[in-house]
Write a protein that holds these residues in place. Structure first.
Motif, mmCIF file in Angstrom:
data_model
loop_
_atom_site.group_PDB
_atom_site.id
_atom_site.type_symbol
_atom_site.label_atom_id
_atom_site.label_comp_id
_atom_site.label_asym_id
_atom_site.label_seq_id
_atom_site.Cartn_x
_atom_site.Cartn_y
_atom_site.Cartn_z
ATOM 1 N N ASN A 88 0.814 -1.218 0.000
ATOM 2 C CA ASN A 88 0.000 0.000 0.000
ATOM 3 C C ASN A 88 0.847 1.268 0.000
ATOM 4 O O ASN A 88 0.586 2.218 0.746
ATOM 5 C CB ASN A 88 -0.945 0.023 1.207
ATOM 6 N N GLN A 142 -0.593 6.185 4.460
ATOM 7 C CA GLN A 142 -0.622 4.862 5.071
ATOM 8 C C GLN A 142 -1.353 4.890 6.416
ATOM 9 O O GLN A 142 -2.069 3.947 6.773
ATOM 10 C CB GLN A 142 0.806 4.337 5.246
ATOM 11 N N ASP A 197 -5.010 4.884 5.639
ATOM 12 C CA ASP A 197 -5.496 3.582 5.195
ATOM 13 C C ASP A 197 -5.829 2.669 6.378
ATOM 14 O O ASP A 197 -6.705 1.797 6.272
ATOM 15 C CB ASP A 197 -4.456 2.904 4.298
#
Length: 799
Positions: A72, A496, A499
């Motif tokens: 990711n 991140q 996420d």
């Protein structure tokens, strides 16, 4: 026309339209190409791609074929991928196409834009509530008056007309016209201040903004790399460059800095000679602009500021060989002949005089990462000559490098080596780039716009919280945010981090975080949604394709007019023609003025309507005939809501407009004590008119209805003048400071006198000519409303 690209199919290279590219094609890229699709990089020869419009990175990204570690990763960190719509700025390479059309990252942004639904603005919501409420009130009051009049035996036709007139009087019919004209005039004023309004309701929405979410690159910063720090052994110098849009520039008449340390001159000369960019004159503006890599251009401008021009240095130190930059070595080397008798006698001779002492015919300048150069160096240049690179010097250089890097800067080092031969063949490269003399380092950053810091402070003073949302590196984002005063706690959330957070978790922290870095378009959209879920009115500024979904979702989207992409402008409600962040603050001020003026009109109109309705409702209960005719009610509404309302729509800003918090999104248009104001002003207006009417009616005076009619009209003229400011006296702000309203007040008074004294108006409005004494009584009684409002403001000021 559709651009063409070179692809390799079945082992053969062919040129096809970009629209014909399909997954699996191998696309060949070189400097100047637009990437036609998303793809995996399979060949990279110094390949750098400018992805600012997609990721927010101001510096071209160096691409690699190596696999990436981690999951990711943000778009800006996916260095083995190329994206549709980005620009190849340097080198060449090849990609295997993995996605085309709507499956690309650019296509996903388009999908996000289409999925965002337009919502009502705060003003539209407030006016919608106001309209529904007034409609109910109007129907109730009209029904009540019709019932009372009918029970008293009034003619049915007259009571129907009266009920309709009262219903009309209860609603400020002039509101739509006043709002539209006020917004249009506001948009015109904003255009003069370099803000182009694309959606008219956005004019007022700006005044309600509580959070400004700003992209960093090109909005808060200059969108160009700039040398800000020069560091040599024992000395550091902070540099400020003259800049223009998009590329570093320097004035043709710029005066060089004559007091310069020798090592500093050598550092600047090395950065200029080991450089493929160029300074070109721009006759239209009397400046030089750089052509080539932005980073190298920044080095040229830094040297030129000190009087070291590339053309002069190239003449004194002709390039006779080079080793190009590559991603494995992370450095570039150029070889130059040393001229024993310089043809110039300016400051350019300072580096020459230093290098002559090396007793070699050639010198190699090496430019690259500081860590890489330190491993190849055994000496350091101090003042006028080299000294051994001791642990103390090495530690100092490493500390300086780390400090600049932690401040979000890109750092480049310069070293040199005297050599006997200009040969740069593969066999000689290792020896040329060994046993170097470390000279110094450059600290570069995409700097903040000079006017933004003041604009941020003004926004905070107005109760507006600035937030930075960028695709750039967290360290860089934090440094810029702290320098501008955006970040107080230094907290940064990355893509991140987002996420890993649910919508509720983000909602819980969104009011405490001022910097978001390495974010994708989806993240920007989530941040705006979280702010709105917290009840904030969010403005989003940006210039890239990646900003478009959040621009459309935000309560007000603000695009950059100069550097902004067409996609971002289409998604925005407002476009900044000068790309200046402070223009947003100016637009916020205009938005607040417009909201204030609309609220003043509502305040004025409804208070006056309450006075009219109270007369029509109470008088019959006291036994009088119908006190005011239906056409008289409509006439009053036409004059007051129409003419006076238009004058109130252009009221100048009050002095505290940017020193108070914005209106809360949940507040109705009646917030802030407006209900009590409407009640007492409306009641006072009705009481005065009713008292005068009853006195005249009880004495058998035939002018009693005309007196009520005139008192109501003149009372609203005085009310309009007194309502211009909610705190300051009209005599302090100036009677003539709103000449349109003053002219409208005179026009309304003249029209009312015409209704009283012009014979053809008597049968139309059921008026009678008033004796002069009665006219003075009506004027004097009407002035009570003006004096009462002014007295109320005086009492508030004393508190």
């Amino acid at each position: 026309s559709v651009p063409h690209v070179r692809v390799r199919r079945s082992g053969r290279v062919r040129e096809i339209a970009a629209t014909e590219v399909v997954p699996g094609d191998v696309v060949l890229l070189e400097a100047g190409n637009i990437v036609p699709a998303d793809g995996r990089v399979i060949e990279s020869v110094n390949l750098r791609i400018q992805e600012a419009a997609l990721t927010g990175e101001s510096e071209p990204i160096e691409k690699t074929v190596e696999p990436l570690t981690g999951s990711n990763l943000p778009l800006g960190d996916r260095k083995n991928l190329a994206y549709m719509g980005t620009l190849v700025s340097y080198g060449r390479g090849a990609i295997v196409v993995t996605a085309v059309g709507m499956q690309t990252e650019l296509g996903k942004i388009a999908t996000l834009i289409q999925s965002v639904k337009q919502e009502m603005t705060p003003l539209q919501k407030r006016l919608d509530q106001l309209g529904k409420g007034l409609a109910v009130v109007a129907l109730v009051v009209a029904a009540l008056i019709f019932t009372l009049g009918t029970l008293r035996g009034e003619p049915l036709e007259l009571m129907v007309m009266t009920a309709i007139g009262v219903a009309v009087a209860a609603v400020p019919e002039g509101l739509p016209a006043v709002v539209t004209i006020t917004l249009a005039l506001g948009a015109k004023r904003m255009l003069r201040r370099q803000a182009l309004i694309r959606q008219l309701p956005a004019v007022e929405t700006l005044g309600s903004v509580t959070v400004i979410c700003s992209d960093k690159t090109g909005t808060l910063t200059e969108n160009r790399m700039t040398v800000t720090v020069l560091d040599i052994a024992g000395h550091r110098l902070d540099v400020t460059e003259n800049l223009s849009r998009k590329v570093p520039v320097i004035d043709e008449v710029a005066q060089p800095v004559t007091d310069m340390q020798p090592a500093l001159a050598l550092l600047l000369a090395g950065g200029t000679l080991c450089n493929d960019a160029a300074l070109m004159p721009d006759q239209s503006v009397g400046r030089f602009r750089t052509i080539g890599d932005p980073t190298e251009g920044a080095l040229l401008v830094a040297a030129a500021r000190f009087g070291l021009w590339k053309d002069a240095l190239d003449e004194m130190f002709p390039r006779v060989g080079e080793v190009p930059f590559d991603s494995e070595r992370k450095r570039m080397t150029t070889v130059h002949r040393l001229m024993r008798e310089p043809s110039r006698h300016g400051i350019e001779t300072l580096p020459a005089s230093l290098l002559v002492s090396l007793a070699a015919p050639y010198v190699a300048f090496v430019k690259g990462s500081v860590d890489g150069l330190l491993t190849l160096s055994d000496r350091v240049w101090v003042d006028r000559g080299p000294e051994p690179l001791t642990d103390e010097y090495r530690d100092r250089i490493e500390i300086a490098n780390n400090k600049l890097a932690q401040n979000g800067m890109r750092v480049l080092g310069v070293a040199l080596r005297p050599i006997d031969s200009p040969e740069t063949s593969n066999g000689r490269r290792a020896s040329i780039e060994d046993k170097l003399i470390f000279v110094g380092l450059f600290g570069m950053i995409d700097p903040p716009r000079p006017e933004v810091k003041t604009a941020v402070a003004t926004a905070k003073q107005a109760g507006i919280r600035p937030v930075m949302i960028t695709g750039d590196h967290p360290l860089t984002a934090r440094h810029i945010a702290q320098e501008l005063g955006i970040a107080d706690n230094g907290r940064v959330l990355t893509g991140q981090d987002l996420d890993r957070m649910s919508a509720d978790e983000l909602k819980a922290v969104v009011d405490d975080v001022a910097v978001y870095a390495r974010v994708s378009p989806e993240h920007k959209l989530r941040i705006v949604q979280a702010l709105q879920a917290r009840g904030q009115i969010a403005a989003m500024t940006g210039d890239g394709v990646n900003d478009a979904p959040a621009l459309k979702k935000a309560d007000i989207g603000v695009a950059m007019g100069i550097t902004g992409t067409d996609v971002s402008k289409e998604a925005a409600d407002m476009v900044l023609l000068d790309d200046n962040f402070k223009t947003i603050v100016a637009a916020v001020e205009e938005g607040r003025v417009i909201f204030d003026n609309i609220r003043k009109f509502v305040k004025f109109s409804i208070a006056g309507n309450i006075g009219k309705i109270s007369v029509a409702l109470v008088a019959p209960l006291l036994g009088t005939p119908l006190p005011i005719q239906p056409l008289q009610l409509l006439w009053l509404n036409l004059l007051t809501d129409g003419l006076l309302g238009l004058g109130m729509g252009v009221e100048p800003a009050e002095k505290d407009v940017m020193n108070r918090a914005p209106a809360r999104p949940t507040d109705s248009i009646f917030a802030g004590g407006l209900v009590s104001y409407l009640a007492w002003v409306g009641a006072l207006t009705g009481l005065i008119a009713l008292t005068i009417g009853l006195l005249y009616w009880s004495s058998g005076n035939p002018h009693w209805q005309t007196m009520i009619f005139t008192v109501l009209c003149f009372s609203q003229v005085g009310q309009a003048l007194a309502t211009r400011s909610g705190r300051d006296s009209i005599f302090k702000i100036g009677v003539t400071s709103n000449r349109l309203l003053l002219g409208m007040a005179i026009a309304v008074s003249a029209a009312q006198l015409g209704a009283i004294y012009l014979p053809f108006m008597h049968g139309f409005l059921y008026t009678t000519p008033l004796p002069l004494a009665d006219l003075f009584v009506a004027a004097a009684a009407s002035s009570i409303v003006f004096l009462a409002i002014e007295g109320h403001k005086w009492w508030k000021r004393r508190k």
